[in-house]
Enzyme design. Structure first.
Site, PDB file in Angstrom:
ATOM      1  N   LYS A  57      -4.004  24.705 -37.192  1.00  9.97           N
ATOM      2  CA  LYS A  57      -5.040  24.912 -36.535  1.00  9.97           C
ATOM      3  C   LYS A  57      -6.353  25.152 -36.848  1.00  9.97           C
ATOM      4  O   LYS A  57      -7.105  25.885 -36.182  1.00  9.97           O
ATOM      5  CB  LYS A  57      -4.554  25.936 -35.329  1.00  9.97           C
ATOM      6  CG  LYS A  57      -3.310  25.782 -34.613  1.00  9.97           C
ATOM      7  CD  LYS A  57      -2.857  24.498 -34.405  1.00  9.97           C
ATOM      8  CE  LYS A  57      -3.862  23.846 -33.293  1.00  9.97           C
ATOM      9  NZ  LYS A  57      -3.418  22.379 -32.888  1.00  9.97           N
ATOM     10  N   THR A  60      -6.988  20.981 -40.138  1.00  8.23           N
ATOM     11  CA  THR A  60      -6.508  20.157 -41.348  1.00  8.23           C
ATOM     12  C   THR A  60      -6.245  18.718 -41.022  1.00  8.23           C
ATOM     13  O   THR A  60      -6.633  17.818 -41.815  1.00  8.23           O
ATOM     14  CB  THR A  60      -4.969  20.620 -41.459  1.00  8.23           C
ATOM     15  OG1 THR A  60      -4.337  20.671 -40.058  1.00  8.23           O
ATOM     16  CG2 THR A  60      -5.189  22.006 -42.068  1.00  8.23           C
ATOM     17  N   GLY A 277      -8.787  19.602 -30.786  1.00 13.25           N
ATOM     18  CA  GLY A 277      -9.971  19.670 -29.962  1.00 13.25           C
ATOM     19  C   GLY A 277     -10.044  19.931 -28.391  1.00 13.25           C
ATOM     20  O   GLY A 277     -10.458  19.255 -27.758  1.00 13.25           O
TER      21      GLY A 277
HETATM   22  P1  A3P Z   1      -8.508  23.127 -30.970  1.00 11.32           P
HETATM   23  O1  A3P Z   1      -7.916  22.057 -30.334  1.00 11.32           O
HETATM   24  O2  A3P Z   1      -7.881  24.541 -30.851  1.00 11.32           O
HETATM   25  O3  A3P Z   1      -9.962  23.255 -30.701  1.00 11.32           O
HETATM   26  P2  A3P Z   1      -5.343  21.305 -37.050  1.00 11.32           P
HETATM   27  O4  A3P Z   1      -5.480  19.672 -37.088  1.00 11.32           O
HETATM   28  O5  A3P Z   1      -5.047  22.036 -38.152  1.00 11.32           O
HETATM   29  O6  A3P Z   1      -4.078  21.631 -36.175  1.00 11.32           O
HETATM   30  O7  A3P Z   1      -6.588  21.788 -36.355  1.00 11.32           O
HETATM   31  C1  A3P Z   1      -6.927  21.465 -34.941  1.00 11.32           C
HETATM   32  C2  A3P Z   1      -8.401  22.176 -34.793  1.00 11.32           C
HETATM   33  O8  A3P Z   1      -9.142  21.123 -35.561  1.00 11.32           O
HETATM   34  C3  A3P Z   1      -8.773  21.842 -33.393  1.00 11.32           C
HETATM   35  O9  A3P Z   1      -8.709  23.032 -32.662  1.00 11.32           O
HETATM   36  C4  A3P Z   1     -10.234  21.779 -33.479  1.00 11.32           C
HETATM   37  O10 A3P Z   1     -11.134  23.025 -33.300  1.00 11.32           O
HETATM   38  C5  A3P Z   1     -10.396  21.556 -35.155  1.00 11.32           C
HETATM   39  N1  A3P Z   1     -11.268  20.476 -35.326  1.00 11.32           N
HETATM   40  C6  A3P Z   1     -12.332  20.550 -36.706  1.00 11.32           C
HETATM   41  N2  A3P Z   1     -12.818  19.353 -36.548  1.00 11.32           N
HETATM   42  C7  A3P Z   1     -12.246  18.481 -35.716  1.00 11.32           C
HETATM   43  C8  A3P Z   1     -12.653  17.305 -35.172  1.00 11.32           C
HETATM   44  N3  A3P Z   1     -13.505  16.407 -35.955  1.00 11.32           N
HETATM   45  N4  A3P Z   1     -11.971  16.805 -34.152  1.00 11.32           N
HETATM   46  C9  A3P Z   1     -11.207  17.295 -33.566  1.00 11.32           C
HETATM   47  N5  A3P Z   1     -10.710  18.546 -34.053  1.00 11.32           N
HETATM   48  C10 A3P Z   1     -11.522  19.165 -34.832  1.00 11.32           C
END
Ligand code: A3P
Length: 323
Positions: A57, A60, A277
């Site tokens: 989260k 990644t 996101g």
């Molecule tokens: P949220 O959905 O809570 O906003 P992971 O891929 O590690 O699971 O992380 C998810 C998080 O990546 C999302 O959390 C979002 O905030 C973040 N994020 C960073 N860059 C992003 C991007 N370019 N597009 C979508 N989410 C992104």
């Protein structure tokens, strides 16, 4: 001195050294004797040169996607069990062995300049992973992303809710993070999964017990969201990868998504899916204050740890500590 058949000898050996029952795979290519008896149709080039270790989260998937746009960076094939993640070094996949792991990687067309990598966000906070990863790929570089641990916890809670987890649906985030020892076990488990990965200093210290600090790159996850072009510039420098790409030609801000996305054509972008996101209400002041208090000493320790190891302090941490 007594001679016994191999099976009996094996049993005897593990009776004497029970701590060695759990295998620790080492890299056959780093030991002459191992290499000599390794099958000739296997290649040392099919192991990752770097890992994106998480935590979950923190962005990644965005990082994984951006990295995969680079022509010299090759990711693993997707795992049918864990979506794209291989999750080899944690859990039971480890017992499937090195061949199983290597099957997830393509044979790189140009082994010296190509970079294989995998991203398994569960690696970050798993107790065994640093030791196991070091055993097999001690020269690998590591990348992790840190955001404010309270934000990470909330994002995880929202993620689990979106997957209709009954505990997350039945309890507010405040109820989850403040659950005490008398709470139902499943609620305490969820609390732990929200809070424990965010004690970053504990997990990072474990990684540095095995890997030198210069092999680990720490990304400020807020910068990855707002300035991914600059972050990708720094990541490429850390990896020493050629050619050096200007990511402003590969990604751009998508106002509808509210995040950076891959450029497909002049007016078309490819963004991450709905699960990345997400839209959800802001954390309440009550829970923000509670988590600020909960993480305070860990964040102070994190800041000392980062300074000691000559890492940059992320802006969110500077800000947090100035409170
Ligand atoms: P949220 O959905 O809570 O906003 P992971 O891929 O590690 O699971 O992380 C998810 C998080 O990546 C999302 O959390 C979002 O905030 C973040 N994020 C960073 N860059 C992003 C991007 N370019 N597009 C979508 N989410 C992104």
């Amino acid at each position: 001195l007594k001679q016994v058949p191999p099976l009996e000898l094996g049993i005897k050996y593990f009776e004497m050294y029970p701590e060695e029952r759990d295998p620790l795979w080492q890299n056959p290519c780093l030991y002459k004797r191992h290499l000599a008896i390794w099958s000739t149709n296997k290649s040392c080039d099919r192991l990752p040169k770097f890992l994106v270790i998480g935590p979950q989260k923190t962005g990644t998937t965005a990082l994984y996607t951006f990295l995969s746009l680079h022509p010299a960076i090759l990711s693993n094939y997707n795992s049918p069990d864990t979506f794209e993640e291989v999750q080899f070094f944690n859990g039971n996949n480890y017992y499937k062995g090195i061949d199983w792991y290597m099957e997830f990687f393509p044979i790189p067309p140009n082994a010296t300049s190509d970079f294989l990598f995998e991203k398994s966000a569960t690696y970050f906070d798993n107790e065994l992973v640093p030791m196991r990863a070091h055993g097999l790929i001690p020269k690998a570089k590591l990348i992790c992303i840190l955001i404010h641990p309270a934000k990470r916890a909330y994002s995880w809670y929202q993620h689990i809710r979106a997957h209709n987890d009954p505990i997350a649906l039945n309890y507010t985030f405040l109820e989850v993070v403040t659950a005490d020892d008398s709470a139902p076990r499943k609620l305490r488990d969820l609390k732990n999964r929200c809070l424990a990965p965010g004690i970053y200093v504990q997990h990072l210290s474990r990684w540095l017990d095995y890997f030198p600090a210069r092999q680990l790159f720490i990304i400020d996850g807020e910068w990855l969201k707002s300035h991914p072009v600059a972050v990708m510039h720094n990541v490429q420098r850390f990896l020493h990868i050629e050619p050096h790409y200007n990511y402003s030609q590969l990604i751009r801000f998508d106002p509808k998504k509210g995040f950076y996305c891959q450029i497909l054509s002049e007016d078309k972008n490819k963004c991450l899916g709905r699960g990345k996101g997400r839209l959800y209400p802001n954390m309440s002041k009550e829970v923000t204050d509670y988590l600020r208090q909960f993480y305070r000493k860990h964040n102070v320790a994190l800041s000392k740890f980062l300074k000691k190891n000559q890492y940059r302090i992320p802006d969110w941490l500077e800000e947090e500590l100035s409170h």
